[in-house]
Design an enzyme around this catalytic site. Structure first.
Site, PDB file in Angstrom:
ATOM      1  N   GLU A  46      -4.748   2.779  -4.551  1.00 18.11           N
ATOM      2  CA  GLU A  46      -4.044   1.899  -5.481  1.00 18.11           C
ATOM      3  C   GLU A  46      -4.071   2.527  -6.874  1.00 18.11           C
ATOM      4  O   GLU A  46      -4.985   3.289  -7.196  1.00 18.11           O
ATOM      5  CB  GLU A  46      -4.712   0.517  -5.537  1.00 18.11           C
ATOM      6  CG  GLU A  46      -4.779  -0.218  -4.218  1.00 18.11           C
ATOM      7  CD  GLU A  46      -3.441  -0.727  -3.729  1.00 18.11           C
ATOM      8  OE1 GLU A  46      -2.423  -0.466  -4.400  1.00 18.11           O
ATOM      9  OE2 GLU A  46      -3.414  -1.383  -2.668  1.00 18.11           O
ATOM     10  N   CYS A  55       0.880  -1.166   0.000  1.00 19.82           N
ATOM     11  CA  CYS A  55       0.000   0.000   0.000  1.00 19.82           C
ATOM     12  C   CYS A  55       0.918   1.216   0.000  1.00 19.82           C
ATOM     13  O   CYS A  55       1.772   1.307   0.864  1.00 19.82           O
ATOM     14  CB  CYS A  55      -0.891  -0.071   1.231  1.00 19.82           C
ATOM     15  SG  CYS A  55      -1.520   1.449   1.924  1.00 19.82           S
TER      16      CYS A  55
END
Length: 229
Positions: free
Chosen positions: A105, A2
């Site tokens: 993302e 992440c």
């Protein structure tokens, strides 16, 4: 994954999501954190237990052992290796929760730039990410080598279309157990390997490419793109 996240609620909102009765030592302030575009290597509000007291500290996102000077500090750790690999051995016992509102993302959709997506819990609750780190000492305070990593696992279901990895997110009951120093290493490994929240606990949508620049900050970063944008 992440590589970017948001922490805009106040620390007490995150603590309330944990439902922990412990006293809180809060070094991050009483006001909303107000950070919508948090980049690696910056300070992130982290929750950890020390002598049965819950601590909220700002800890640098990223960590490496002192002997690994040939690479940048990783910001994530693969769940398949984190418990038994040499790289994170020193911090595996030091568990924390990185409470976030969402993460981002980037997806290659064929355009000139990758398209950012925001991922958050479908129920609107805080996202309680399993983390480990070299954490501030209650007596000595923060140290220059302090840092943390978020534990990640393979994506599944529709989340594979967004990214092949995602944070290990724990429900409040498991997050409390994760933080508890009495939880054994074997049990902690089992939790992050097998008991993270499933893909259907989350929703995701396209957001403005401005999130790619950490100098862009504010609520507009997390607004969904409308049709035609």
């Amino acid at each position: 994954m992440c590589g970017r996240l948001s922490q805009y609620r106040g620390i007490h909102d995150f603590v309330a999501a944990l439902s922990m009765p412990n006293a809180l030592v809060n070094s991050v302030g009483e006001q909303p954190l107000g950070r919508y575009n948090v980049a690696p290597s910056t300070g992130v509000a982290l929750l950890h237990l020390e002598q049965a007291v819950l601590h909220a500290d700002r800890v640098r996102w990223g960590w490496r052992p002192h002997w690994a000077k040939d690479r940048a500090p990783p910001i994530n750790a693969r769940v398949e290796k984190v418990a038994n690999g040499a790289f994170f051995r020193a911090i595996w016992p030091h568990r924390a929760i990185a409470p976030v509102d969402n993460w981002f993302e980037w997806v290659d959709e064929g355009g000139p730039k990758k398209q950012p997506y925001l991922v958050r819990r479908r129920d609107g609750a805080p996202v309680l990410c399993a983390a480990i780190g070299q954490l501030p000492d209650a007596d000595e305070g923060a140290g220059e080598l302090d840092g943390f990593v978020i534990i990640t696992a393979d994506s599944a279901g529709g989340m594979v279309d967004i990214h092949d990895r995602r944070p290990v997110v724990l429900n409040p009951t498991l997050a409390r157990e994760w933080l508890d120093p009495a939880t054994t290493r074997g049990r902690a490994e089992q939790m992050v390997l097998l008991q993270g929240e499933p893909p259907d606990a989350f929703e995701w949508f396209r957001v403005d490419c401005a999130v790619g620049n950490p100098r862009h900050e504010g609520p507009h970063i997390i607004e969904p793109l409308t049709a035609g944008q």
